[in-house]
Write a protein that holds these residues in place. Structure first.
Motif, PDB file in Angstrom:
ATOM      1  N   LEU A  93       0.782  -1.193  -0.007  1.00 33.81           N
ATOM      2  CA  LEU A  93       0.062   0.193  -0.031  1.00 33.81           C
ATOM      3  C   LEU A  93       0.932   1.303   0.173  1.00 33.81           C
ATOM      4  N   ALA A  94       1.907   1.347   0.703  1.00 34.35           N
ATOM      5  CA  ALA A  94       2.775   2.309   1.016  1.00 34.35           C
ATOM      6  C   ALA A  94       3.460   2.568  -0.499  1.00 34.35           C
ATOM      7  N   ARG A  95       3.691   1.517  -1.086  1.00 36.21           N
ATOM      8  CA  ARG A  95       4.401   1.755  -2.705  1.00 36.21           C
ATOM      9  C   ARG A  95       3.246   2.412  -3.576  1.00 36.21           C
ATOM     10  N   ALA A  96       2.075   2.027  -3.285  1.00 38.01           N
ATOM     11  CA  ALA A  96       1.123   2.458  -4.024  1.00 38.01           C
ATOM     12  C   ALA A  96       0.754   3.866  -3.816  1.00 38.01           C
ATOM     13  N   ILE A  97       0.769   4.465  -2.694  1.00 38.71           N
ATOM     14  CA  ILE A  97       0.618   5.723  -2.339  1.00 38.71           C
ATOM     15  C   ILE A  97       1.856   6.489  -2.779  1.00 38.71           C
ATOM     16  N   ARG A  98       2.983   6.091  -2.428  1.00 33.43           N
ATOM     17  CA  ARG A  98       4.304   6.705  -3.173  1.00 33.43           C
ATOM     18  C   ARG A  98       4.308   7.026  -4.406  1.00 33.43           C
ATOM     19  N   ALA A  99       3.753   6.340  -5.255  1.00 27.96           N
ATOM     20  CA  ALA A  99       3.540   6.297  -6.850  1.00 27.96           C
ATOM     21  C   ALA A  99       2.687   7.578  -7.207  1.00 27.96           C
TER      22      ALA A  99
END
Length: 127
Positions: A66-72
């Motif tokens: 989820l953090a990677r998706a938000i970071r994108a």
């Protein structure tokens, strides 16, 4: 400065505990809650959040995914991964994506350094 924090955890009790610690430190800050990664992305699509507190161990998608998706989509957002599963590998992966690490149960003492750093970062971005 008005700040909104997104708290993501599949446990309602854990969200309550995190919200209580947040309110103790920053009573004027707003909070949004989500019970899953998918719900968190829906919330972010419809509302603004400045900071994200994300549980690592969730059923559909783990907190790092989820953090990677938000970071994108929100590269500058301060993100913390929250877990009772304290392993060097998880901490290292959180750091790789620029996320902080906070041990569960979330306390004001444990949350304070992250929130202080996040507030500074937000001031420099908004300033």
């Amino acid at each position: 400065m008005s700040v909104t924090v997104l708290i993501v955890d599949d446990s309602k009790l854990a969200r309550i505990v995190a919200a209580k610690a947040l309110a103790e430190l920053q009573p004027d800050w707003q909070k949004l809650e989500a019970g899953s990664g998918a719900q968190a992305l829906e919330v972010l699509a419809g509302a603004h959040a400045d900071i994200a507190l994300i549980d690592f161990n969730m059923s559909e998608q783990d907190g790092l995914e989820l953090a990677r998706a938000i970071r994108a989509v929100r590269a500058e957002m301060p993100i913390a991964i929250i877990t009772a599963n304290i392993q060097d590998e998880i901490i290292a992966q959180a750091r790789e994506i620029g996320a902080a690490f906070i041990a569960k149960p979330v306390t004001a003492e444990g949350l304070s350094p992250f929130l202080s750093g996040a507030a500074l970062k937000l001031r420099s971005i908004k300033g």
